[in-house]
Design a protein around this motif. Sequence first.
Motif, mmCIF file in Angstrom:
data_model
loop_
_atom_site.group_PDB
_atom_site.id
_atom_site.type_symbol
_atom_site.label_atom_id
_atom_site.label_comp_id
_atom_site.label_asym_id
_atom_site.label_seq_id
_atom_site.Cartn_x
_atom_site.Cartn_y
_atom_site.Cartn_z
ATOM 1 N N PRO A 199 13.791 -23.926 -7.982
ATOM 2 C CA PRO A 199 13.791 -22.454 -7.285
ATOM 3 C C PRO A 199 15.379 -21.824 -7.268
ATOM 4 O O PRO A 199 15.233 -20.322 -7.191
ATOM 5 C CB PRO A 199 13.350 -22.542 -5.839
ATOM 6 C CG PRO A 199 12.321 -23.823 -5.960
ATOM 7 C CD PRO A 199 13.045 -24.546 -6.959
ATOM 8 N N PHE A 200 16.173 -22.405 -7.025
ATOM 9 C CA PHE A 200 17.486 -21.759 -7.122
ATOM 10 C C PHE A 200 17.799 -21.258 -8.648
ATOM 11 O O PHE A 200 18.478 -20.231 -8.753
ATOM 12 C CB PHE A 200 18.441 -22.846 -7.020
ATOM 13 C CG PHE A 200 18.558 -23.431 -5.424
ATOM 14 C CD1 PHE A 200 19.251 -22.568 -4.223
ATOM 15 C CD2 PHE A 200 17.911 -24.537 -5.124
ATOM 16 C CE1 PHE A 200 19.129 -23.001 -3.008
ATOM 17 C CE2 PHE A 200 17.629 -24.766 -3.728
ATOM 18 C CZ PHE A 200 18.337 -23.943 -2.622
ATOM 19 N N ILE A 201 17.387 -21.965 -9.502
ATOM 20 C CA ILE A 201 17.677 -21.426 -10.889
ATOM 21 C C ILE A 201 16.714 -20.282 -11.146
ATOM 22 O O ILE A 201 17.415 -19.031 -11.536
ATOM 23 C CB ILE A 201 16.911 -22.308 -11.960
ATOM 24 C CG1 ILE A 201 17.852 -23.713 -11.964
ATOM 25 C CG2 ILE A 201 17.112 -21.985 -13.518
ATOM 26 C CD1 ILE A 201 17.041 -24.995 -12.861
ATOM 27 N N TRP A 202 15.565 -20.050 -10.736
ATOM 28 C CA TRP A 202 14.712 -18.748 -10.766
ATOM 29 C C TRP A 202 15.366 -17.721 -9.907
ATOM 30 O O TRP A 202 15.379 -16.333 -10.015
ATOM 31 C CB TRP A 202 13.259 -18.883 -10.136
ATOM 32 C CG TRP A 202 12.646 -20.114 -11.178
ATOM 33 C CD1 TRP A 202 11.826 -21.053 -10.426
ATOM 34 C CD2 TRP A 202 12.634 -20.477 -12.310
ATOM 35 N NE1 TRP A 202 11.616 -22.111 -11.294
ATOM 36 C CE2 TRP A 202 11.908 -21.745 -12.782
ATOM 37 C CE3 TRP A 202 13.170 -19.958 -13.635
ATOM 38 C CZ2 TRP A 202 11.918 -22.235 -13.660
ATOM 39 C CZ3 TRP A 202 13.266 -20.572 -14.701
ATOM 40 C CH2 TRP A 202 12.440 -21.839 -14.752
ATOM 41 N N ALA A 203 16.266 -18.127 -8.769
ATOM 42 C CA ALA A 203 16.858 -17.056 -7.923
ATOM 43 C C ALA A 203 18.211 -16.425 -8.777
ATOM 44 O O ALA A 203 18.466 -15.271 -8.381
ATOM 45 C CB ALA A 203 17.327 -17.617 -6.593
ATOM 46 N N ILE A 204 18.940 -17.400 -9.656
ATOM 47 C CA ILE A 204 20.192 -16.842 -10.057
ATOM 48 C C ILE A 204 19.798 -16.185 -11.501
ATOM 49 O O ILE A 204 20.622 -15.291 -11.897
ATOM 50 C CB ILE A 204 21.385 -17.998 -10.127
ATOM 51 C CG1 ILE A 204 22.715 -17.403 -10.342
ATOM 52 C CG2 ILE A 204 20.935 -18.958 -10.714
ATOM 53 C CD1 ILE A 204 23.625 -18.459 -10.438
ATOM 54 N N LEU A 205 18.953 -16.716 -11.915
ATOM 55 C CA LEU A 205 18.704 -16.433 -13.730
ATOM 56 C C LEU A 205 18.455 -15.076 -13.784
ATOM 57 O O LEU A 205 18.991 -14.189 -14.665
ATOM 58 C CB LEU A 205 17.593 -17.216 -14.043
ATOM 59 C CG LEU A 205 17.322 -17.128 -15.636
ATOM 60 C CD1 LEU A 205 18.594 -17.626 -16.317
ATOM 61 C CD2 LEU A 205 16.223 -18.053 -16.140
ATOM 62 N N PRO A 206 17.651 -14.109 -13.099
ATOM 63 C CA PRO A 206 17.350 -12.716 -13.308
ATOM 64 C C PRO A 206 18.673 -12.013 -13.215
ATOM 65 O O PRO A 206 18.927 -10.897 -13.881
ATOM 66 C CB PRO A 206 16.459 -12.386 -12.349
ATOM 67 C CG PRO A 206 15.738 -13.585 -11.710
ATOM 68 C CD PRO A 206 16.824 -14.458 -11.875
ATOM 69 N N TRP A 207 19.546 -12.317 -12.195
ATOM 70 C CA TRP A 207 20.740 -11.567 -12.187
ATOM 71 C C TRP A 207 21.686 -11.601 -13.616
ATOM 72 O O TRP A 207 22.342 -10.876 -13.801
ATOM 73 C CB TRP A 207 21.657 -12.036 -10.951
ATOM 74 C CG TRP A 207 21.052 -12.001 -9.594
ATOM 75 C CD1 TRP A 207 20.017 -12.615 -9.228
ATOM 76 C CD2 TRP A 207 21.613 -11.128 -8.708
ATOM 77 N NE1 TRP A 207 19.903 -12.206 -8.107
ATOM 78 C CE2 TRP A 207 20.514 -11.143 -7.411
ATOM 79 C CE3 TRP A 207 22.577 -10.166 -8.376
ATOM 80 C CZ2 TRP A 207 20.670 -10.511 -6.492
ATOM 81 C CZ3 TRP A 207 22.606 -9.273 -7.401
ATOM 82 C CH2 TRP A 207 21.809 -9.564 -6.286
ATOM 83 N N LEU A 208 21.957 -12.759 -14.114
ATOM 84 C CA LEU A 208 22.206 -12.954 -15.241
ATOM 85 C C LEU A 208 21.765 -12.401 -16.489
ATOM 86 O O LEU A 208 22.457 -11.850 -17.472
ATOM 87 C CB LEU A 208 22.378 -14.552 -15.619
ATOM 88 C CG LEU A 208 23.491 -15.370 -14.845
ATOM 89 C CD1 LEU A 208 23.477 -16.825 -14.789
ATOM 90 C CD2 LEU A 208 24.963 -14.854 -15.047
ATOM 91 N N ILE A 209 20.440 -12.336 -16.669
ATOM 92 C CA ILE A 209 19.746 -11.843 -17.698
ATOM 93 C C ILE A 209 19.862 -10.284 -17.704
ATOM 94 O O ILE A 209 20.111 -9.583 -18.796
ATOM 95 C CB ILE A 209 18.166 -12.099 -17.497
ATOM 96 C CG1 ILE A 209 17.796 -13.565 -17.937
ATOM 97 C CG2 ILE A 209 17.085 -11.224 -18.476
ATOM 98 C CD1 ILE A 209 16.133 -14.030 -17.586
#
Length: 335
Positions: A199-209
């Motif tokens: 879940p932490f990956i899905w939390a940070i990934l959109p910001w980078l994308i």
Amino acid sequence: MIQPALLKKQRLILFLLLALILISVVLGMGMGYASLSYDRLLPTILGQGTFKEEFVLFSIRLPRMIITLLAGMALALSGAILQGITRNDLADPGIIGINSGAGVAVAIFFLFFPIDAGSFVYLLPLVAFVGALLTACLLYVFSYNKNTGLQPVKLVLVGVGFAMAFSGLMIVLISSAERAKVDFIAKWLNGNIWGTDWPFIWAILPWLIILIPFTLYKANRLNLLGVSEPVAIGVGVSIEKERIVLMLTAVALAAAAVSVTGGITFIGLIAPHIAKALVGPRNQLFIPIAILLGGWLLLLADTIGRNVASPDGIPAGIMVALIGAPYFVYLLLKK
């Protein structure tokens, strides 16, 4: 126009960095307190491993390494943006207090607000962003002069002061907290990678994308802001508008990283400097290299740190600081 030789060099370096990241990930998957033999990695990835092998790989190792990689990328890009808009080679989200401001917001949220376990992970980057944004606004106010504009040296000095003040505030906050919550904040202060689940990956990934392509789109504006204000004004750049937009981008990237990794400093300082040394100061060239380099450096630091001392290891923030602090002093003396 960018020289074809430089573009070729950039592509070669990017390929080498991708290879280094891949090698580090493969090595990291087999290293740790619970050993996983390398000849079992491929069968386990393909779903043919035992329950223990799949648990170690997919629930412990892989999410942690992906989180570390993404956070390192975010911190490196944040540092590159801050160095560009302030025209100061010492600007880094950890050094100038932005990470600390985000950390204080996360600590207050964690200690004093009712938390729903399902939404906690996804709220953290937003809470960290609010704290980092308030810190950035204070930095801007205290280091801005109406006659000369933003003062780069003053920004770093004020930022170091804010970072120290927020560290003191963090200690005050945890002095009366429950033991379990104190342990969490202590891990954060040390730069211990604590967000180690999917879940932490899905939390940070959109910001980078969203923010990596946006920054690359703004790379030419960053080039102009890095030269001088008269030149930027002369070609029609709205300096304050661009600076604020890019500052918000840097703050958001740092906040997203801090929300899952804790207080990690110097990645945003080291990665852009090495990238500039390799391909020069043009943002279109060095930013992609700095992003991959930041991710690899933090991944490498965390992999070494968690295998040096078992079972808890050494926090990635401490491992990075062992390299970054002397480099910071070197730059300070040089500049």
